[in-house]
Scaffold this motif. Structure first.
Motif, mmCIF file in Angstrom:
data_model
loop_
_atom_site.group_PDB
_atom_site.id
_atom_site.type_symbol
_atom_site.label_atom_id
_atom_site.label_comp_id
_atom_site.label_asym_id
_atom_site.label_seq_id
_atom_site.Cartn_x
_atom_site.Cartn_y
_atom_site.Cartn_z
ATOM 1 N N LEU A 1 0.824 -1.389 -0.264
ATOM 2 C CA LEU A 1 0.169 0.529 -0.102
ATOM 3 C C LEU A 1 0.354 1.143 0.547
ATOM 4 N N GLY A 2 2.114 1.781 0.442
ATOM 5 C CA GLY A 2 2.856 2.300 0.860
ATOM 6 C C GLY A 2 3.540 2.992 -0.507
ATOM 7 N N ASN A 3 3.413 1.832 -1.190
ATOM 8 C CA ASN A 3 4.214 2.087 -2.579
ATOM 9 C C ASN A 3 3.274 2.498 -3.467
ATOM 10 N N LEU A 4 2.263 2.349 -3.615
ATOM 11 C CA LEU A 4 0.587 2.580 -4.615
ATOM 12 C C LEU A 4 0.983 4.354 -4.138
ATOM 13 N N MET A 5 1.242 4.427 -2.743
ATOM 14 C CA MET A 5 0.649 6.073 -2.134
ATOM 15 C C MET A 5 2.417 6.248 -2.987
ATOM 16 N N LEU A 6 3.284 5.674 -2.885
ATOM 17 C CA LEU A 6 4.152 6.688 -3.702
ATOM 18 C C LEU A 6 4.384 6.699 -5.229
ATOM 19 N N ALA A 7 3.214 6.062 -5.381
ATOM 20 C CA ALA A 7 2.966 5.959 -6.836
ATOM 21 C C ALA A 7 1.768 7.387 -7.203
ATOM 22 N N PHE A 8 1.248 6.763 -5.872
ATOM 23 C CA PHE A 8 0.300 8.010 -6.625
ATOM 24 C C PHE A 8 0.356 9.803 -6.102
ATOM 25 N N PHE A 9 1.681 10.169 -5.509
ATOM 26 C CA PHE A 9 2.361 11.043 -5.346
ATOM 27 C C PHE A 9 3.479 11.548 -6.674
ATOM 28 N N TRP B 1 -7.821 5.636 -10.055
ATOM 29 C CA TRP B 1 -7.503 4.484 -10.082
ATOM 30 C C TRP B 1 -6.657 4.144 -9.503
ATOM 31 N N ILE B 2 -5.792 4.260 -8.757
ATOM 32 C CA ILE B 2 -4.736 4.273 -7.700
ATOM 33 C C ILE B 2 -5.462 4.270 -6.514
ATOM 34 N N LEU B 3 -6.324 4.981 -6.330
ATOM 35 C CA LEU B 3 -6.911 5.475 -4.441
ATOM 36 C C LEU B 3 -7.642 4.335 -4.469
ATOM 37 N N GLU B 4 -8.614 3.423 -6.038
ATOM 38 C CA GLU B 4 -9.555 2.822 -5.863
ATOM 39 C C GLU B 4 -8.698 1.255 -5.501
ATOM 40 N N THR B 5 -7.510 0.918 -6.410
ATOM 41 C CA THR B 5 -6.600 -0.010 -5.967
ATOM 42 C C THR B 5 -6.126 -0.232 -4.123
ATOM 43 N N ILE B 6 -5.793 1.029 -4.079
ATOM 44 C CA ILE B 6 -5.321 1.208 -2.646
ATOM 45 C C ILE B 6 -6.227 0.394 -2.293
ATOM 46 N N GLU B 7 -7.386 0.970 -1.590
ATOM 47 C CA GLU B 7 -9.196 0.513 -1.384
ATOM 48 C C GLU B 7 -9.478 -0.984 -1.179
ATOM 49 N N GLY C 1 -11.268 2.737 9.383
ATOM 50 C CA GLY C 1 -11.089 1.985 7.739
ATOM 51 C C GLY C 1 -10.373 2.633 6.218
ATOM 52 N N ILE C 2 -10.529 2.065 6.210
ATOM 53 C CA ILE C 2 -9.513 2.426 4.575
ATOM 54 C C ILE C 2 -9.713 3.827 3.653
ATOM 55 N N SER C 3 -11.118 4.098 3.700
ATOM 56 C CA SER C 3 -11.388 4.980 2.828
ATOM 57 C C SER C 3 -11.940 6.323 3.920
ATOM 58 N N GLN C 4 -11.003 6.400 5.114
ATOM 59 C CA GLN C 4 -10.837 6.881 5.427
ATOM 60 C C GLN C 4 -9.080 7.989 4.817
ATOM 61 N N ILE C 5 -8.029 6.477 4.524
ATOM 62 C CA ILE C 5 -6.728 6.523 4.566
ATOM 63 C C ILE C 5 -6.836 7.718 3.131
ATOM 64 N N VAL C 6 -7.865 6.791 2.237
ATOM 65 C CA VAL C 6 -8.295 7.139 0.333
ATOM 66 C C VAL C 6 -8.697 8.969 0.893
ATOM 67 N N SER C 7 -9.970 9.562 1.704
ATOM 68 C CA SER C 7 -9.363 11.331 1.914
ATOM 69 C C SER C 7 -8.621 12.311 2.736
ATOM 70 N N ALA C 8 -8.106 10.883 3.889
ATOM 71 C CA ALA C 8 -6.217 11.806 3.944
ATOM 72 C C ALA C 8 -5.478 11.751 2.517
ATOM 73 N N ILE C 9 -4.945 10.736 2.003
ATOM 74 C CA ILE C 9 -4.014 10.966 0.630
ATOM 75 C C ILE C 9 -4.722 11.967 -0.666
ATOM 76 N N ARG C 10 -6.316 12.459 -0.483
ATOM 77 C CA ARG C 10 -6.362 13.559 -0.842
ATOM 78 C C ARG C 10 -6.588 14.730 -0.633
ATOM 79 N N GLN C 11 -6.179 15.133 0.612
ATOM 80 C CA GLN C 11 -5.961 16.277 1.614
ATOM 81 C C GLN C 11 -4.413 16.862 1.184
ATOM 82 N N PHE C 12 -3.444 16.192 0.498
ATOM 83 C CA PHE C 12 -2.074 16.185 1.133
ATOM 84 C C PHE C 12 -1.862 16.733 -0.380
#
Ligand code: ADP
Ligand code: SR1
Ligand code: MG
Ligand code: MG
Length: 422
Positions: free
Chosen positions: A275-283, A301-307, A411-422
Motif C-alpha cells: 500500500l505504501g508503494n502505491l501511495m508513492l506511485a500516487f504522489f 485508479w490508484i486510490l481505488e486500488t489501495i481501497e 477504515g481504508i476509505s478514511q485513508i483515501v480521503s487523507a491522501i486526497r488532502q495532501f
C-alpha cells in the motif's frame, strides 16, 4: 567446469552451468538433437538492488537464473551481505508457490554452493508493476490478485492455521535469515531518523524535511514501536520486500517475485509495503506529466486500488479464518471459534490491529524511499528536481501523519480521503 565451489557467474559461464545441470538442460531441451546444436543466448537483466539475474534462452524456451553475491549490488563490495539470502528466497518461493501457485514463478532448481536459483521466466508482456505505474497503465485485476496472495500466504502460515508446535517449526526454518532482517532494521527503521553515510534526498529542497525527521521525537518513538514489532513478532511467513518492483504484471496476470527477505514477521509489513508503494506511485504522478490533470483518472485508479486491496484482503482473510475455524489453528480456543458473536469480536480486534500495523509499516516504507539509501524510480524519473521534491514532500508529510496517527483511522476509505488532502 564443475562448479564445486562458489563462482561468480557471467554471461558465458552461466551457459556452462546450465549445461552441467540435467534438470536445466532438459528444461531448455538441450537433450533434444535439434535444439542441442542451437545457440543459447544469455542476457543479464537484473535491475534490482541486490542480485544478478540472467535470462537464458533458445528459440523456444527460457529460464531465469538469479545469483546472489556476498554484497549489495547497487552499492558494491563495500556493503557485504550474506549470499545465503538465495537459500531463503528459494524456500520462500517454494512455500508461497505451494500456497498460491498462480501468483508465484515456479522454482526449477536451487544450488546452495553457487547461491543460485533457477525459476520460470515471466515473459512479456509481463513488466515490473512499478514501471507500469509510471507509464500510467491500469491493471483491473491487481487488487484482487494481490489481496489473494497476501491473504493466503499470511493466513496459512499463521497461528490461525498452525498449531503452536508447527508454527515454531516453521519459524525456525526461516530464522536464519537474520542478516536480511538486520539490513531492514537499519535501512527502514534506523537510518532515515539519524545521520547516516548512506542517506540522501533531493537536496537542497528537502534538507529541512530530512532534518525535521531526525528531530521529531514523537515520530522516533513510533518507529521504535514498529521496529520492535518487526524484530519480535513471528506472526506469519512474510515476503519481506513486497514493494511494487517485486510484482510483475500483465492485464491478466500478477506474479510475486524476489522473496529473499522472507521470514516469520508481522503481516502488516507486507500489506504496508504494497500500500505504501502505491501511495508513492500516487504522489509521483503529478511530476511525471506536464499538466497534473493529465493523470487525474489514473490517480483515481490508484486510490481505488489501495481501497480495494485492503477491503479484498480483509474479506479473503476473514473468509479463510471462518472456513478453517475447526482446523489445527491454536490462536484462539475452540469456544471462541464456535461462538459467532465472540468470533466476530476476535476478528474485528485482530483486523483492526493489522490495519494499524499496515499503516505504520507502509508509512515507514514511504519515508525510507525519500530520505534513505534506496529510492524509487517513481520519483527518480521526475527530472525536474524542484518538481520531484514537491511530490516527495507530499508523500513524506502523509507518511509522517500516518505513522503518528495511524490508530485514529477506522477504515481504508478514511485513508483515501487523507491522501486526497495532501
Ligand atoms: P533483486 O533481488 O536484485 O531486486 P529481482 O528478483 O527483483 O532482483 O530481479 C531483478 C529483475 O529481474 C526484475 O526487476 C525483473 O526485471 C527481472 N526478473 C526477475 N525474476 C524474473 C522472472 N521470473 N521472469 C522475468 N523477469 C524476472
Ligand atoms: C541498499 S538498500 C536496498 C533495498 O533494496 C531491496 O529491494 C530492499 O528493499 C533493500 O532494503
Ligand atoms: Mg527486486
Ligand atoms: Mg531482492
Amino acid at each position: 567446469m564443475a562448479f564445486l565451489e562458489f563462482t561468480r557467474l557471467d554471461e558465458r559461464s552461466v551457459i556452462e552451468y546450465v549445461k552441467s545441470v540435467a534438470a536445466l538442460s532438459s528444461l531448455l531441451k538441450l537433450d533434444d538433437e535439434d535444439a542441442a546444436t542451437e545457440k543459447l543466448t544469455v542476457k543479464e537483466i537484473g535491475d534490482g538492488n541486490l542480485n544478478f539475474v540472467f535470462l537464458v534462452s533458445n528459440s523456444s524456451h527460457s529460464v531465469i537464473m538469479k545469483q546472489s553475491l556476498p554484497y549489495i549490488r547497487c552499492i558494491g563490495e563495500s556493503w557485504p551481505l550474506t549470499k545465503d539470502r538465495a537459500y531463503f528466497e528459494a524456500m520462500a518461493l517454494e512455500e508461497q508457490g505451494r500456497i498460491t501457485p498462480h501468483h508465484v514463478p515456479q522454482l526449477y532448481h536451487f544450488d546452495p554452493t553457487m547461491s543460485l536459483i533457477a525459476m520460470r521466466y515471466l515473459p512479456p508482456p509481463h513488466i515490473i508493476l512499478r514501471k507500469g505505474l509510471i507509464a500510467g497503465i491500469q491493471y483491473p485485476l491487481l487488487a484482487r490478485h494481490i489481496a489473494h496472495f497476501m491473504a493466503n500466504t499470511l493466513f496459512f502460515t499463521s497461528l490461525l492455521f498452525h498449531s503452536t508446535l508447527d508454527h515454531k517449526r516453521q519459524v525456525a526454518k526461516f530464522c536464519g535469515n537474520s542478516a536480511l532482517c538486520r539490513h531492514t532494521e537499519q535501512v527502514v527503521f534506523s537510518d532515515p531518523y539519524q545521520i547516516s553515510q548512506y542517506n540522501h534526498w533531493t537536496s537542497p529542497y528537502l534538507d529541512p524535511d530530512a532534518e525535521a525527521l531526525r528531530h521529531d521525537n514523537l515520530l522516533k518513538l513510533e518507529i521504535a514501536i514498529l521496529k520492535s514489532k518487526f524484530s519480535e513478532q513471528a506472526q506469519a511467513l512474510i515476503h519481506g520486500d513486497l514493494h511494487t518492483s517485486s510484482v510483475m504484471v500483465t492485464l491478466e496476470s500478477t506474479q510475486i517475485i524476489d522473496p529473499e527477505f522472507a521470514f516469520y514477521g508481522p503481516m502488516g509489513y507486507d500489506i504496508g509495503a504494497f500500500l505504501g508503494n502505491l501511495m508513492l506511485a500516487f504522489f509521483a504522478q503529478d511530476g511525471l506529466v506536464d499538466q497534473p490533470d493529465h493523470r487525474k483518472a489514473y490517480k483515481e485508479w490508484i486510490l481505488e486500488t489501495i481501497e480495494d486491496t485492503w477491503n479484498l484482503f480483509y474479506k479473503n482473510f476473514v473468509a479463510l479464518w471462518d472456513e478453517h475455524r475447526n482446523g489445527a489453528g491454536e490462536a484462539y480456543l475452540p469456544a471462541v471459534y464456535n461462538n459467532p458473536e465472540v468470533q466476530l469480536l476476535a476478528q474485528k480486534r485482530y483486523m483492526t490491529e493489522l490495519f494499524h500495523d499496515s499503516l505504520g509499516f507502509g508509512a515507514a516504507k514511504m519515508i525510507r524511499r525519500i530520505v534513505g539509501v534506496a529510492h524509487v524510480e517513481d520519483f527518480e524519473s521526475i527530472t525536474d528536481a524542484a518538481k520531484r521534491a514537491s511530490c516527495e514532500r507530499k508523500a513524506l508529510n502523509l507518511a509522517k501523519m500516518l505513522l503518528k496517527d495511524r490508530t485514529k483511522f477506522e477504515g481504508i476509505s478514511q485513508i483515501v480521503s487523507a491522501i486526497r488532502q495532501f
